[in-house]
Design a protein around this motif. Structure first.
Motif, mmCIF file in Angstrom:
data_model
loop_
_atom_site.group_PDB
_atom_site.id
_atom_site.type_symbol
_atom_site.label_atom_id
_atom_site.label_comp_id
_atom_site.label_asym_id
_atom_site.label_seq_id
_atom_site.Cartn_x
_atom_site.Cartn_y
_atom_site.Cartn_z
ATOM 1 N N ARG A 172 0.810 -1.225 0.000
ATOM 2 C CA ARG A 172 0.000 0.000 0.000
ATOM 3 C C ARG A 172 0.836 1.265 0.000
ATOM 4 N NH1 ARG A 172 -4.192 -2.586 4.158
ATOM 5 N NH2 ARG A 172 -5.306 -3.833 2.618
ATOM 6 N N ARG A 173 2.111 1.120 -0.158
ATOM 7 C CA ARG A 173 2.990 2.295 -0.079
ATOM 8 C C ARG A 173 2.795 3.279 -1.229
ATOM 9 N NH1 ARG A 173 8.322 0.206 2.981
ATOM 10 N NH2 ARG A 173 7.173 -0.411 4.833
ATOM 11 N N GLN A 174 2.159 2.850 -2.313
ATOM 12 C CA GLN A 174 1.949 3.739 -3.453
ATOM 13 C C GLN A 174 0.777 4.687 -3.233
ATOM 14 O OE1 GLN A 174 0.744 0.710 -3.262
ATOM 15 N NE2 GLN A 174 -1.335 0.850 -4.031
ATOM 16 N N ILE A 175 -0.032 4.466 -2.197
ATOM 17 C CA ILE A 175 -1.182 5.335 -1.942
ATOM 18 C C ILE A 175 -0.691 6.681 -1.419
ATOM 19 C CG2 ILE A 175 -3.308 5.643 -0.624
ATOM 20 C CD1 ILE A 175 -3.485 2.577 -0.381
ATOM 21 N N THR A 176 -1.133 7.748 -2.047
ATOM 22 C CA THR A 176 -0.826 9.091 -1.576
ATOM 23 C C THR A 176 -1.756 9.408 -0.415
ATOM 24 O OG1 THR A 176 -0.111 9.781 -3.773
ATOM 25 C CG2 THR A 176 -0.722 11.530 -2.237
ATOM 26 N N LEU A 177 -1.181 9.804 0.699
ATOM 27 C CA LEU A 177 -1.954 10.068 1.910
ATOM 28 C C LEU A 177 -1.928 11.561 2.236
ATOM 29 C CD1 LEU A 177 -0.593 7.146 4.122
ATOM 30 C CD2 LEU A 177 -2.642 7.164 2.685
ATOM 31 N N MET A 178 -3.118 12.143 2.361
ATOM 32 C CA MET A 178 -3.233 13.559 2.695
ATOM 33 C C MET A 178 -4.159 13.717 3.895
ATOM 34 S SD MET A 178 -4.150 16.908 0.383
ATOM 35 C CE MET A 178 -5.776 16.407 -0.112
ATOM 36 N N MET A 179 -3.622 14.229 4.971
ATOM 37 C CA MET A 179 -4.439 14.532 6.135
ATOM 38 C C MET A 179 -5.305 15.741 5.815
ATOM 39 S SD MET A 179 -3.533 12.208 8.327
ATOM 40 C CE MET A 179 -4.320 12.769 9.847
ATOM 41 N N VAL A 180 -6.593 15.670 6.151
ATOM 42 C CA VAL A 180 -7.525 16.780 5.988
ATOM 43 C C VAL A 180 -8.246 16.878 7.327
ATOM 44 C CG1 VAL A 180 -9.446 17.724 4.661
ATOM 45 C CG2 VAL A 180 -7.769 16.255 3.531
ATOM 46 N N THR A 181 -7.786 17.797 8.186
ATOM 47 C CA THR A 181 -8.181 17.755 9.578
ATOM 48 C C THR A 181 -8.181 19.126 10.233
ATOM 49 O OG1 THR A 181 -7.597 16.734 11.711
ATOM 50 C CG2 THR A 181 -5.783 17.241 10.219
ATOM 51 N N THR A 182 -8.810 19.219 11.383
ATOM 52 C CA THR A 182 -8.794 20.461 12.163
ATOM 53 C C THR A 182 -7.552 20.558 13.038
ATOM 54 O OG1 THR A 182 -10.061 19.440 13.951
ATOM 55 C CG2 THR A 182 -11.306 20.646 12.266
ATOM 56 N N GLU A 183 -6.810 19.479 13.180
ATOM 57 C CA GLU A 183 -5.596 19.494 14.008
ATOM 58 C C GLU A 183 -4.573 20.435 13.370
ATOM 59 O OE1 GLU A 183 -5.035 18.186 16.936
ATOM 60 O OE2 GLU A 183 -6.990 17.195 17.018
ATOM 61 N N SER A 184 -4.279 21.528 14.059
ATOM 62 C CA SER A 184 -3.424 22.546 13.451
ATOM 63 C C SER A 184 -2.128 22.801 14.214
ATOM 64 C CB SER A 184 -4.196 23.865 13.328
ATOM 65 O OG SER A 184 -4.613 24.307 14.605
ATOM 66 N N GLU A 185 -1.906 22.088 15.300
ATOM 67 C CA GLU A 185 -0.674 22.276 16.051
ATOM 68 C C GLU A 185 0.513 21.722 15.263
ATOM 69 O OE1 GLU A 185 -0.887 20.723 20.010
ATOM 70 O OE2 GLU A 185 -2.865 21.593 20.350
ATOM 71 N N THR A 186 1.605 22.433 15.305
ATOM 72 C CA THR A 186 2.801 22.022 14.566
ATOM 73 C C THR A 186 3.216 20.602 14.912
ATOM 74 O OG1 THR A 186 3.527 24.322 14.482
ATOM 75 C CG2 THR A 186 5.187 22.630 14.053
ATOM 76 N N GLY A 187 3.139 20.241 16.182
ATOM 77 C CA GLY A 187 3.519 18.891 16.599
ATOM 78 C C GLY A 187 2.684 17.817 15.944
ATOM 79 N N GLN A 188 1.389 18.084 15.774
ATOM 80 C CA GLN A 188 0.505 17.123 15.114
ATOM 81 C C GLN A 188 0.873 16.990 13.637
ATOM 82 O OE1 GLN A 188 -0.582 15.710 17.720
ATOM 83 N NE2 GLN A 188 -2.796 15.871 17.524
#
Length: 127
Positions: free
Chosen positions: A73-89
């Motif tokens: 599954r490494r070929q899947i492009t993963l994009m987080m779409v989230t409200t988490e906005s802290e740099t650490g996250q």
């Protein structure tokens, strides 16, 4: 191309899907990371996964980690779409294997820009 939109909000899944479809994506949906993994285990092949962070059963970070641990599954492009906005996250998600990070609320242009940066849509599709 196929996309999997993973979010516990049905409304958000519809919004993201409505933005992806005109860009040429066949959109599939899952309400949490485990449901998304089950779809992949059942043979769904996708080019892109748009992943919320905060979901029941399995959160987005765990989903990213599980996808990245599977060589098939490494070929899947993963994009987080989230409200988490802290740099650490953001750093944690990218370190776990997410390719991009988009913070909600976002504009249609911002999601298209991220997909262009990832090479999943061409600039001619953004007109």
């Amino acid at each position: 191309m196929k996309a999997l939109v993973i979010d516990d909000s049905r409304t958000m899944r519809r919004i993201v899907g409505a933005l992806l479809e005109p860009l040429g994506f066949e959109v599939h949906q899952a309400g949490d990371g485990q449901e998304a993994l089950d779809l992949l285990d059942d043979g769904l092949e996708v080019d892109l996964a748009c992943i919320d962070w905060n979901m029941p059963v399995m959160d987005g970070l765990e989903f990213v980690t599980r996808v990245r641990s599977n060589p098939d599954r490494r070929q899947i492009t993963l994009m987080m779409v989230t409200t988490e906005s802290e740099t650490g996250q953001i750093v944690r998600a990218l370190a776990a294997g997410a390719h991009e990070y988009l913070i909600k609320p976002f504009t249609p242009d911002s999601i298209r820009d991220k997909l262009e940066l990832l090479g999943l849509v061409g600039s001619e599709e953004l007109v």
